[in-house]
Design a protein around this motif. Sequence first.
Motif, PDB file in Angstrom:
ATOM      1  N   GLY A  87       0.791  -1.227   0.000  1.00 21.88           N
ATOM      2  CA  GLY A  87       0.000   0.000   0.000  1.00 21.88           C
ATOM      3  C   GLY A  87       0.818   1.270   0.000  1.00 21.88           C
ATOM      4  N   ARG A  88       2.136   1.152   0.133  1.00 27.60           N
ATOM      5  CA  ARG A  88       3.002   2.326   0.216  1.00 27.60           C
ATOM      6  C   ARG A  88       3.760   2.524  -1.089  1.00 27.60           C
ATOM      7  NH1 ARG A  88       8.626   2.806   3.511  1.00 27.60           N
ATOM      8  NH2 ARG A  88       8.951   5.026   3.232  1.00 27.60           N
ATOM      9  N   LEU A  89       3.790   3.766  -1.581  1.00 32.35           N
ATOM     10  CA  LEU A  89       4.553   4.091  -2.777  1.00 32.35           C
ATOM     11  C   LEU A  89       6.038   4.134  -2.448  1.00 32.35           C
ATOM     12  CD1 LEU A  89       4.713   5.006  -5.747  1.00 32.35           C
ATOM     13  CD2 LEU A  89       4.409   7.362  -4.931  1.00 32.35           C
ATOM     14  N   LEU A  91       2.744  -1.831  -4.260  1.00 26.56           N
ATOM     15  CA  LEU A  91       2.054  -3.112  -4.251  1.00 26.56           C
ATOM     16  C   LEU A  91       0.756  -2.948  -3.475  1.00 26.56           C
ATOM     17  CD1 LEU A  91       1.964  -6.150  -4.872  1.00 26.56           C
ATOM     18  CD2 LEU A  91       3.213  -6.529  -2.732  1.00 26.56           C
ATOM     19  N   GLU A  92      -0.366  -3.288  -4.098  1.00 29.63           N
ATOM     20  CA  GLU A  92      -1.670  -3.119  -3.477  1.00 29.63           C
ATOM     21  C   GLU A  92      -2.361  -4.467  -3.339  1.00 29.63           C
ATOM     22  OE1 GLU A  92      -3.581  -0.523  -6.239  1.00 29.63           O
ATOM     23  OE2 GLU A  92      -2.462   1.249  -5.600  1.00 29.63           O
ATOM     24  N   GLN A  93      -2.902  -4.732  -2.168  1.00 30.14           N
ATOM     25  CA  GLN A  93      -3.710  -5.919  -1.942  1.00 30.14           C
ATOM     26  C   GLN A  93      -5.169  -5.540  -2.122  1.00 30.14           C
ATOM     27  OE1 GLN A  93      -3.181  -7.869   1.840  1.00 30.14           O
ATOM     28  NE2 GLN A  93      -4.036  -9.804   1.090  1.00 30.14           N
ATOM     29  N   LEU A  94      -5.808  -6.085  -3.149  1.00 32.38           N
ATOM     30  CA  LEU A  94      -7.164  -5.691  -3.500  1.00 32.38           C
ATOM     31  C   LEU A  94      -8.208  -6.486  -2.739  1.00 32.38           C
ATOM     32  CD1 LEU A  94      -6.692  -5.338  -7.360  1.00 32.38           C
ATOM     33  CD2 LEU A  94      -6.349  -3.624  -5.586  1.00 32.38           C
ATOM     34  N   ASN A 124      -6.163 -11.761  -9.401  1.00 28.72           N
ATOM     35  CA  ASN A 124      -5.641 -12.574  -8.306  1.00 28.72           C
ATOM     36  C   ASN A 124      -5.672 -11.841  -6.962  1.00 28.72           C
ATOM     37  OD1 ASN A 124      -5.057 -14.693 -10.089  1.00 28.72           O
ATOM     38  ND2 ASN A 124      -3.024 -13.852 -10.557  1.00 28.72           N
ATOM     39  N   GLY A 125      -6.251 -10.656  -6.960  1.00 28.22           N
ATOM     40  CA  GLY A 125      -6.375  -9.909  -5.713  1.00 28.22           C
ATOM     41  C   GLY A 125      -5.217  -8.989  -5.393  1.00 28.22           C
ATOM     42  N   TRP A 126      -4.292  -8.795  -6.351  1.00 28.44           N
ATOM     43  CA  TRP A 126      -3.121  -7.954  -6.121  1.00 28.44           C
ATOM     44  C   TRP A 126      -2.903  -7.036  -7.322  1.00 28.44           C
ATOM     45  CZ3 TRP A 126      -0.370  -7.978  -1.588  1.00 28.44           C
ATOM     46  CH2 TRP A 126      -0.599  -9.053  -0.720  1.00 28.44           C
ATOM     47  N   ARG A 127      -2.261  -5.915  -7.075  1.00 31.31           N
ATOM     48  CA  ARG A 127      -1.859  -5.036  -8.175  1.00 31.31           C
ATOM     49  C   ARG A 127      -0.494  -4.450  -7.856  1.00 31.31           C
ATOM     50  NH1 ARG A 127      -6.367  -1.462  -9.642  1.00 31.31           N
ATOM     51  NH2 ARG A 127      -5.991  -0.465  -7.636  1.00 31.31           N
ATOM     52  N   LEU A 128       0.452  -4.642  -8.771  1.00 29.13           N
ATOM     53  CA  LEU A 128       1.765  -4.014  -8.669  1.00 29.13           C
ATOM     54  C   LEU A 128       1.738  -2.826  -9.619  1.00 29.13           C
ATOM     55  CD1 LEU A 128       4.594  -3.955  -7.564  1.00 29.13           C
ATOM     56  CD2 LEU A 128       5.276  -5.635  -9.281  1.00 29.13           C
ATOM     57  N   LYS A 129       1.546  -1.656  -9.042  1.00 29.09           N
ATOM     58  CA  LYS A 129       1.255  -0.462  -9.836  1.00 29.09           C
ATOM     59  C   LYS A 129       2.482   0.408 -10.021  1.00 29.09           C
ATOM     60  CE  LYS A 129      -1.911   3.506  -9.974  1.00 29.09           C
ATOM     61  NZ  LYS A 129      -3.037   4.173  -9.274  1.00 29.09           N
ATOM     62  N   ALA A 130       2.752   0.767 -11.270  1.00 28.83           N
ATOM     63  CA  ALA A 130       3.808   1.722 -11.579  1.00 28.83           C
ATOM     64  C   ALA A 130       3.206   3.124 -11.544  1.00 28.83           C
ATOM     65  CB  ALA A 130       4.400   1.439 -12.953  1.00 28.83           C
ATOM     66  N   VAL A 131       3.805   4.008 -10.759  1.00 36.64           N
ATOM     67  CA  VAL A 131       3.355   5.395 -10.670  1.00 36.64           C
ATOM     68  C   VAL A 131       4.331   6.247 -11.465  1.00 36.64           C
ATOM     69  CG1 VAL A 131       2.803   7.312  -9.131  1.00 36.64           C
ATOM     70  CG2 VAL A 131       2.363   4.957  -8.406  1.00 36.64           C
TER      71      VAL A 131
END
Length: 246
Positions: free
Chosen positions: A184-186, A239-242, A225-232
């Motif tokens: 959850g942290r950038l 890394l976000e746990q959905l 799959n319940g996760w997102r590895l997001k490039a900002v």
Amino acid sequence: MMMADQGGPIGRADVLRIACLEDDPMQSTLLQEWLQGAGYVCRAFAAADAFIRELRQESYDLLIMDWELPQSSGLEVLGWVRNELDWNIPVLFLTHRDSEQDIVEALELGADDFLSKPISQPIALARVRALARRNARISGRRGVLELGHFRLERESKTLLYQGEDRGLTEKEFQLAWILFCNVGRLLSRDHLLETVWGVGPGLMTRTVDTHMSRLRRKLGLLPENGWRLKAVYHQGYRLEQLSTGI
């Protein structure tokens, strides 16, 4: 520029990145020397606006700030940090003030600890270590980490998904470890390069993006799959746990 995916102790991912706001040049230099001598990464800023600009684009594990500044107050900067950044980032206040009212005001506005000047090296370093231990992101970086169906085992450098070893390289595991410790942290690219690869800021390289792409594929870090590895863009990765339990 690509960097080889080898070498470097897993302990690099435990390097604490500290940003210090202190307008007194002698005090600032001394703090940097103490912290860097203790194995931390420390960047110092003399003005609140430069400090805030840095925090808008870079990620740190701990902040140290002076109360009395020439163009602003530490309390104003603290308010900005708590309103705009991750509330959980530890903040250590340095000040000549030591009245009960001042201490209560700073703590209620979000400071985690309070150190009266003049400061001593042993006490300052002890306070930093204490804040690191109390910070869930740092204290979680030991032993075993479990999130959903993922299990990361620090000693063996193994990442399991539903009991299956995903076969990560050492650098991939280090990167996965710091991401899962900071869900959850950038995290800025410089932060990742510094803590995982041990290189200084500003290096022009695609190695972080390449390794992130591999992790996304190997670990299935996708929304389905319940996760997102997001490039900002121009900043870094988060890394976000959905959803839980996945």
